[in-house]
Design a protein around this motif. Structure first.
Motif, PDB file in Angstrom:
ATOM      1  N   TRP A 199       0.834  -1.204   0.000  1.00  0.00           N
ATOM      2  CA  TRP A 199       0.000   0.000   0.000  1.00  0.00           C
ATOM      3  C   TRP A 199       0.870   1.256   0.000  1.00  0.00           C
ATOM      4  CZ3 TRP A 199      -1.318  -4.349   2.805  1.00  0.00           C
ATOM      5  CH2 TRP A 199      -2.457  -5.018   2.335  1.00  0.00           C
ATOM      6  N   GLY A 200       1.858   1.238  -0.907  1.00  0.00           N
ATOM      7  CA  GLY A 200       2.732   2.394  -1.072  1.00  0.00           C
ATOM      8  C   GLY A 200       4.035   2.300  -0.308  1.00  0.00           C
ATOM      9  N   ARG A 201       4.152   1.378   0.625  1.00  0.00           N
ATOM     10  CA  ARG A 201       5.403   1.243   1.373  1.00  0.00           C
ATOM     11  C   ARG A 201       6.385   0.416   0.540  1.00  0.00           C
ATOM     12  NH1 ARG A 201       7.403   1.298   6.711  1.00  0.00           N
ATOM     13  NH2 ARG A 201       8.891  -0.373   7.188  1.00  0.00           N
ATOM     14  N   PRO A 202       7.556   0.988   0.199  1.00  0.00           N
ATOM     15  CA  PRO A 202       8.512   0.238  -0.624  1.00  0.00           C
ATOM     16  C   PRO A 202       9.243  -0.825   0.185  1.00  0.00           C
ATOM     17  CG  PRO A 202       9.449   2.347   0.017  1.00  0.00           C
ATOM     18  CD  PRO A 202       8.025   2.344   0.530  1.00  0.00           C
ATOM     19  N   LEU A 203      10.027  -1.627  -0.507  1.00  0.00           N
ATOM     20  CA  LEU A 203      10.880  -2.596   0.174  1.00  0.00           C
ATOM     21  C   LEU A 203      11.864  -1.877   1.090  1.00  0.00           C
ATOM     22  CD1 LEU A 203      11.841  -4.873  -2.862  1.00  0.00           C
ATOM     23  CD2 LEU A 203      10.098  -5.360  -1.123  1.00  0.00           C
ATOM     24  N   HIS A 204      12.016  -2.413   2.284  1.00  0.00           N
ATOM     25  CA  HIS A 204      13.043  -1.928   3.208  1.00  0.00           C
ATOM     26  C   HIS A 204      14.108  -3.006   3.364  1.00  0.00           C
ATOM     27  CE1 HIS A 204      10.153   1.229   3.945  1.00  0.00           C
ATOM     28  NE2 HIS A 204      10.926   1.799   4.838  1.00  0.00           N
ATOM     29  N   ALA A 205      15.147  -2.681   4.095  1.00  0.00           N
ATOM     30  CA  ALA A 205      16.303  -3.576   4.169  1.00  0.00           C
ATOM     31  C   ALA A 205      15.942  -4.964   4.687  1.00  0.00           C
ATOM     32  CB  ALA A 205      17.391  -2.942   5.036  1.00  0.00           C
ATOM     33  N   ILE A 206      15.067  -5.043   5.695  1.00  0.00           N
ATOM     34  CA  ILE A 206      14.684  -6.358   6.221  1.00  0.00           C
ATOM     35  C   ILE A 206      13.971  -7.173   5.153  1.00  0.00           C
ATOM     36  CG2 ILE A 206      12.537  -5.430   7.200  1.00  0.00           C
ATOM     37  CD1 ILE A 206      14.632  -8.364   8.608  1.00  0.00           C
ATOM     38  N   ASP A 207      13.188  -6.518   4.304  1.00  0.00           N
ATOM     39  CA  ASP A 207      12.474  -7.222   3.231  1.00  0.00           C
ATOM     40  C   ASP A 207      13.451  -7.677   2.151  1.00  0.00           C
ATOM     41  OD1 ASP A 207       9.966  -6.439   4.503  1.00  0.00           O
ATOM     42  OD2 ASP A 207      10.345  -4.456   3.665  1.00  0.00           O
ATOM     43  N   ALA A 208      14.359  -6.795   1.741  1.00  0.00           N
ATOM     44  CA  ALA A 208      15.343  -7.150   0.715  1.00  0.00           C
ATOM     45  C   ALA A 208      16.238  -8.278   1.196  1.00  0.00           C
ATOM     46  CB  ALA A 208      16.176  -5.925   0.345  1.00  0.00           C
ATOM     47  N   GLN A 209      16.577  -8.264   2.487  1.00  0.00           N
ATOM     48  CA  GLN A 209      17.379  -9.328   3.075  1.00  0.00           C
ATOM     49  C   GLN A 209      16.633 -10.651   3.000  1.00  0.00           C
ATOM     50  OE1 GLN A 209      18.859 -12.001   6.216  1.00  0.00           O
ATOM     51  NE2 GLN A 209      16.844 -11.047   6.215  1.00  0.00           N
ATOM     52  N   ASN A 210      15.369 -10.649   3.420  1.00  0.00           N
ATOM     53  CA  ASN A 210      14.565 -11.874   3.377  1.00  0.00           C
ATOM     54  C   ASN A 210      14.372 -12.369   1.948  1.00  0.00           C
ATOM     55  OD1 ASN A 210      14.321 -11.767   6.129  1.00  0.00           O
ATOM     56  ND2 ASN A 210      12.151 -11.224   6.143  1.00  0.00           N
ATOM     57  N   LEU A 211      14.243 -11.444   1.004  1.00  0.00           N
ATOM     58  CA  LEU A 211      14.015 -11.831  -0.381  1.00  0.00           C
ATOM     59  C   LEU A 211      15.220 -12.545  -0.993  1.00  0.00           C
ATOM     60  CD1 LEU A 211      11.979  -8.744  -1.576  1.00  0.00           C
ATOM     61  CD2 LEU A 211      11.229 -11.128  -1.736  1.00  0.00           C
ATOM     62  N   PHE A 212      16.404 -12.239  -0.519  1.00  0.00           N
ATOM     63  CA  PHE A 212      17.557 -13.015  -0.968  1.00  0.00           C
ATOM     64  C   PHE A 212      17.430 -14.468  -0.512  1.00  0.00           C
ATOM     65  CE2 PHE A 212      20.150  -9.061  -1.679  1.00  0.00           C
ATOM     66  CZ  PHE A 212      20.499  -9.360  -2.990  1.00  0.00           C
ATOM     67  N   CYS A 213      16.940 -14.665   0.703  1.00  0.00           N
ATOM     68  CA  CYS A 213      16.723 -16.019   1.205  1.00  0.00           C
ATOM     69  C   CYS A 213      15.669 -16.744   0.369  1.00  0.00           C
ATOM     70  CB  CYS A 213      16.287 -15.948   2.668  1.00  0.00           C
ATOM     71  SG  CYS A 213      16.098 -17.560   3.459  1.00  0.00           S
ATOM     72  N   GLU A 214      14.576 -16.065   0.047  1.00  0.00           N
ATOM     73  CA  GLU A 214      13.512 -16.676  -0.753  1.00  0.00           C
ATOM     74  C   GLU A 214      13.973 -16.926  -2.189  1.00  0.00           C
ATOM     75  OE1 GLU A 214      10.558 -17.632   0.991  1.00  0.00           O
ATOM     76  OE2 GLU A 214      12.160 -17.115   2.395  1.00  0.00           O
ATOM     77  N   THR A 215      14.808 -16.032  -2.720  1.00  0.00           N
ATOM     78  CA  THR A 215      15.345 -16.232  -4.065  1.00  0.00           C
ATOM     79  C   THR A 215      16.271 -17.430  -4.100  1.00  0.00           C
ATOM     80  OG1 THR A 215      15.183 -13.852  -4.540  1.00  0.00           O
ATOM     81  CG2 THR A 215      16.626 -15.151  -5.962  1.00  0.00           C
ATOM     82  N   ASP A 216      17.056 -17.609  -3.045  1.00  0.00           N
ATOM     83  CA  ASP A 216      17.891 -18.812  -2.940  1.00  0.00           C
ATOM     84  C   ASP A 216      17.015 -20.056  -3.048  1.00  0.00           C
ATOM     85  OD1 ASP A 216      20.068 -20.651  -2.124  1.00  0.00           O
ATOM     86  OD2 ASP A 216      18.974 -20.710  -0.235  1.00  0.00           O
ATOM     87  N   LYS A 217      15.886 -20.077  -2.325  1.00  0.00           N
ATOM     88  CA  LYS A 217      14.969 -21.214  -2.382  1.00  0.00           C
ATOM     89  C   LYS A 217      14.404 -21.379  -3.794  1.00  0.00           C
ATOM     90  CE  LYS A 217      11.837 -21.059   0.851  1.00  0.00           C
ATOM     91  NZ  LYS A 217      10.923 -20.449   1.852  1.00  0.00           N
ATOM     92  N   TYR A 218      13.939 -20.293  -4.382  1.00  0.00           N
ATOM     93  CA  TYR A 218      13.325 -20.344  -5.706  1.00  0.00           C
ATOM     94  C   TYR A 218      14.313 -20.889  -6.742  1.00  0.00           C
ATOM     95  CZ  TYR A 218      10.488 -18.728  -9.672  1.00  0.00           C
ATOM     96  OH  TYR A 218       9.729 -18.668 -10.812  1.00  0.00           O
ATOM     97  N   CYS A 219      15.559 -20.473  -6.638  1.00  0.00           N
ATOM     98  CA  CYS A 219      16.570 -20.891  -7.613  1.00  0.00           C
ATOM     99  C   CYS A 219      16.904 -22.380  -7.506  1.00  0.00           C
ATOM    100  CB  CYS A 219      17.852 -20.072  -7.431  1.00  0.00           C
ATOM    101  SG  CYS A 219      17.753 -18.384  -8.078  1.00  0.00           S
ATOM    102  N   ARG A 220      16.609 -23.003  -6.375  1.00  0.00           N
ATOM    103  CA  ARG A 220      16.878 -24.443  -6.249  1.00  0.00           C
ATOM    104  C   ARG A 220      16.070 -25.234  -7.270  1.00  0.00           C
ATOM    105  NH1 ARG A 220      16.129 -24.655   0.322  1.00  0.00           N
ATOM    106  NH2 ARG A 220      17.465 -22.825   0.723  1.00  0.00           N
TER     107      ARG A 220
END
Length: 327
Positions: free
Chosen positions: A262-283
């Protein structure tokens, strides 16, 4: 001195942004009440991934509503204890059992007289495991207790009864300082100290920008390694901030619609978590990018119980965003 820029690994780097947009789009569809499946992406359909915004995940939602902002009479001392204790277990059923056994949220008085420890003992005997399976916690007997949860009880006693973590948090001048206050205790470590610092920052107790400080966990480090051929002169922490700063550029470059929370952009905690989720997705999507983890353990099984979205009022999200029900 001009820093050498990081070199993305194009396919995985682009997947980071495509996954982010598609995963959040599926969250918005589900919240709007649309019937599933909420994504055409077969990997997202099949496997369980965290929400793009950490605060929207089920356990964080419970913490925000039922711990950080519950309406029971509560001193700031008790509130700090409750937030730290809840995140240590990160299991809603454990906290609900404690509340049922005590008749309310636990307090420092319960910690001092043994009521909190006895409630945990009973919850363990009744429910089995007290902890989430999402985190790997330090399980050493740092306080000489045979049982893991009893060592954590002694940790809380150290923090709040013989120590002054509650007062120290209130006097902290930055999110990093809160992290360091937590990190000095046994059993915490970098990962949990960062997670708890962010949780405390959801509350009205402190109010720092989530972009002021971040600390990548093991999963994020794996994701960063997959998304970049070289980090250049950047540290993993600086890479996370670099992603936050570039989000509009990258979504536009790839033609991806992403309006944030709702207008709030990604913050550092979100970008950090997304690297973890991307690692999973790439498997699954890019199995040639090997790491210590080779498969995604959890499959997506939508829960039938609804969840009502509630975010920290100080974020000032649109009023309609704070009380939406998702099944």
């Amino acid at each position: 001195m001009v820093k050498t820029e990081p070199t993305p690994r194009t396919e995985a780097f682009d997947l980071y942004w495509r996954f982010t947009a598609e995963r959040h789009n599926s969250f918005e569809k589900r919240l709007a009440g649309e019937p599933g499946p909420w994504s055409d992406d077969e990997i997202i359909q099949t496997y369980k991934f965290c929400n793009v915004f950490r605060a929207a995940d089920r356990v964080s939602q419970y913490l925000i509503r039922e711990v950080a902002y519950h309406a029971e009479p509560c001193s700031f001392h008790d509130r700090v204890f409750q937030i730290v204790a809840f995140r240590t277990f990160s299991k809603i059923e454990t906290w609900e059992s404690i509340r049922l056994l005590l008749g309310r949220h636990p307090t420092l008085e319960d910690l001092a007289d043994g009521s909190f420890a006895r409630a945990l003992d009973e919850a363990r005997a009744t429910n089995g495991g007290l902890y989430t399976g999402a985190f790997i916690l330090c399980a050493t007997d740092a306080y000489g207790q045979r049982l893991k949860h009893r060592n954590h009880v002694e940790l809380f006693r150290h923090m709040f009864l013989t120590g002054s973590l509650d007062d120290d948090v209130l006097q902290a001048c930055s999110l990093e300082e809160v992290f360091l206050l937590l990190r000095r205790f046994p059993l915490m470590g970098d990962f949990m100290s960062y997670q708890v610092a962010v949780d405390l920052n959801y509350s009205e107790l402190i109010n720092f920008s989530e972009n002021d400080f971040t600390r990548p966990g093991p999963g994020a480090l794996r994701g960063i390694k997959k998304c970049f051929v070289s980090l250049g002169d950047y540290t993993p922490t600086e890479i996370i901030h670099w992603m936050v700063e570039r989000q509009v550029i990258e979504f536009d470059r790839l033609g991806l619609a992403f309006n944030g929370l709702w207008g709030r952009p990604l913050h550092a905690i979100d970008a950090q978590n997304l690297f973890c989720e991307t690692d999973k997705y790439c498997r699954v999507a890019l199995p040639e990018l090997t790491s210590a983890r080779t498969r995604i353990k959890s499959r997506f099984n939508p829960r039938s119980d609804p969840i009502s979205m509630f975010f920290p009022p100080k974020w000032q999200l649109a009023a309609s965003a704070t009380e939406l029900a998702m099944v």
